[in-house]
Scaffold this active site. Structure first.
Site, PDB file in Angstrom:
ATOM      1  N   TYR A   1       0.860  -1.188   0.000  1.00  0.00           N
ATOM      2  CA  TYR A   1       0.000   0.000   0.000  1.00  0.00           C
ATOM      3  C   TYR A   1       0.895   1.236   0.000  1.00  0.00           C
ATOM      4  O   TYR A   1       1.842   1.327   0.797  1.00  0.00           O
ATOM      5  CB  TYR A   1      -0.889   0.023   1.255  1.00  0.00           C
ATOM      6  CG  TYR A   1      -1.659   1.314   1.381  1.00  0.00           C
ATOM      7  CD1 TYR A   1      -2.940   1.417   0.869  1.00  0.00           C
ATOM      8  CD2 TYR A   1      -1.079   2.440   1.959  1.00  0.00           C
ATOM      9  CE1 TYR A   1      -3.634   2.612   0.939  1.00  0.00           C
ATOM     10  CE2 TYR A   1      -1.764   3.635   2.030  1.00  0.00           C
ATOM     11  CZ  TYR A   1      -3.047   3.721   1.514  1.00  0.00           C
ATOM     12  OH  TYR A   1      -3.723   4.900   1.569  1.00  0.00           O
TER      13      TYR A   1
ATOM     14  N   GLU B   1      -3.444   7.463  -4.025  1.00  0.00           N
ATOM     15  CA  GLU B   1      -3.367   6.179  -3.348  1.00  0.00           C
ATOM     16  C   GLU B   1      -3.052   5.110  -4.377  1.00  0.00           C
ATOM     17  O   GLU B   1      -3.679   5.066  -5.431  1.00  0.00           O
ATOM     18  CB  GLU B   1      -4.708   5.890  -2.679  1.00  0.00           C
ATOM     19  CG  GLU B   1      -4.650   4.791  -1.656  1.00  0.00           C
ATOM     20  CD  GLU B   1      -5.999   4.591  -0.977  1.00  0.00           C
ATOM     21  OE1 GLU B   1      -6.105   4.879   0.216  1.00  0.00           O
ATOM     22  OE2 GLU B   1      -6.936   4.146  -1.667  1.00  0.00           O
TER      23      GLU B   1
END
Ligand code: GDP
Ligand code: MN
Length: 392
Positions: A109, A197
């Site tokens: 992530y 993101e």
């Protein structure tokens, strides 16, 4: 403003972030054609909605034939996907992204965010990337690590190397991942984003690094500097109330309560919402009609608020300075006569031409509760809601 995954990938690729090959498609035939032209033997068909969590809601399908690509596209187009992030009404799928599927070894992530406390842009990362990052991070905040960027010099390559190394990547993987992180940061800063993101950023079986899923949001107040981003707006994905408000140039934010608010001035609108809450109610919206609001503008605001089926009572709060209470009153009467009044309406007027304004409301003969004080008006709106059988 949010954009679709395929648009975010295009933008990020322009900053050197490595992404898989893929093309957007609006029909089943297009999707099949895209898969054929791209070649390969495995494709990911991905529903394009302004939300994450698609994987768990059936919005991501891995396919091994072009027929499967067609089927998956058919199954997604026109469907409303409800994910953890969309709220109960979900978002409708009107396009899919067909992408070359890749064999995944590791899922990371990466997020670029603004830390308001530190007043710095930060890159956050986790080795627990993928679909469960939110729940994993809730259980153990320690799985998320953070690099704070000095705004004077921007992100430094050693920071990107350090971050990926701490995420457990090997030396060659680190080398491949650094451009993704530097590019994500530069895109965030140069495009006035509020979020970049990449989840997951994957290491493939062959050791390549790719941004498999990306999400970008932008600062609305900076969009005038980036017309090419403003053009990416997809009105089918927004709150329909907010899309309508944007068209009329009204400053409107949809909320979940039952008392519709029509106010002039952002500060007064905030105070009005506070007083509604104080009186035990919940505002259905924030709406600032602005300073020089004509009767037409008030009428537009009124129509917008009353068209929201959640609204069970309306509170109009005007403190007229530049504005004039008689204009506002005319706008209210005009709108009510046009669209009808199906819920209790409480109006508090103060300031310029207040006497004329009140007179217009009274003489209209409409069932409007007129108040002098805001406290009283908020209490009356909440009371009217209760009397009308509201849920509170
Ligand atoms: P999200 O659920 O909206 O965040 O959608 P993602 O694009 O992140 O996809 C969800 C998950 O599907 C990813 O975390 C991957 O595990 C898997 N996935 C997506 N694309 C591919 C692919 O090309 N290959 C493989 N093996 N898995 C994929
Ligand atoms: Mn994802």
């Amino acid at each position: 403003m949010d954009v679709h995954e395929h648009q975010a990938k295009d933008l990020l690729a322009g900053f050197g972030v490595p992404v898989p090959r893929g093309t957007v498609a609006f029909t089943r035939d297009q999707a099949i054609q895209v898969a054929r032209e791209m070649g390969g033997s495995r494709w990911a068909v991905k529903a394009q909605i302004h939300s994450g969590g698609r994987g768990k809601a059936g919005g991501i399908k891995l396919c091994s034939t072009t027929e499967e690509v067609g089927k998956a596209t058919d199954a997604m187009l026109g469907r409303t996907l409800v994910t953890k992030q969309t709220g109960p009404s979900g978002k409708v799928v009107s396009r899919v992204f067909v992408e070359q599927a890749v064999p995944i070894k590791k899922e990371l992530y990466i997020g670029v965010v603004l830390d308001r406390g530190l007043e710095r842009i930060c890159v956050i990362g986790s080795s627990a990337g993928g679909m469960d990052i939110e729940t994993s991070a809730e259980k153990d905040a320690g799985i998320v690590i953070k690099e704070v960027v000095d705004p004077a010099v921007g992100i430094q390559p050693f920071q990107a190397r350090g971050l990926t190394f701490r995420l457990g990547l090997t030396a060659p993987e680190v080398k491949a991942a650094v451009p993704a992180i530097l590019g994500a940061y530069r895109a965030f800063r140069d495009l006035d984003a509020t979020l970049v993101e990449i989840n997951p950023l994957v290491v493939t079986q062959e050791g390549k690094v790719l941004a498999l899923d990306t999400k970008m949001s932008f600062d609305d107040n900076a969009l005038f500097r980036h017309p090419h981003i403003n053009d990416l707006r997809d009105p089918t994905q927004g709150d329909p109330r907010e899309v309508e408000a944007t068209q009329h140039d009204l400053s409107y934010i949809g909320l979940n309560g039952e008392i519709g608010c029509i106010v002039n001035g952002a500060g007064l609108a905030m105070a009005t919402m506070d007083l509604i809450k104080h009186a035990g109610g919940e505002p259905a919206n924030f709406l600032d009609i602005g300073g020089g609001a004509s009767a037409e503008r008030v009428a537009k605001a009124f129509r917008l608020v009353i068209s929201d089926p959640h609204v069970k009572a309306i509170l109009v709060n005007i403190f007229a300075g530049i504005n004039r209470c008689d204009w506002v009153a005319n706008g209210i009467v005009q709108a009510v006569q046009e669209v009808g009044l199906t819920v209790p309406l409480v109006v508090r007027l103060a300031g310029t031409n207040v006497e004329e304004g009140r007179l217009i409301l009274k003489e209209s003969g409409l069932p409007i509760t007129i108040c002098d004080e805001l406290n009283d008006a908020a209490a009356k709106a909440v009371g009217a809601l209760a009397a009308a059988g509201g849920t509170r």
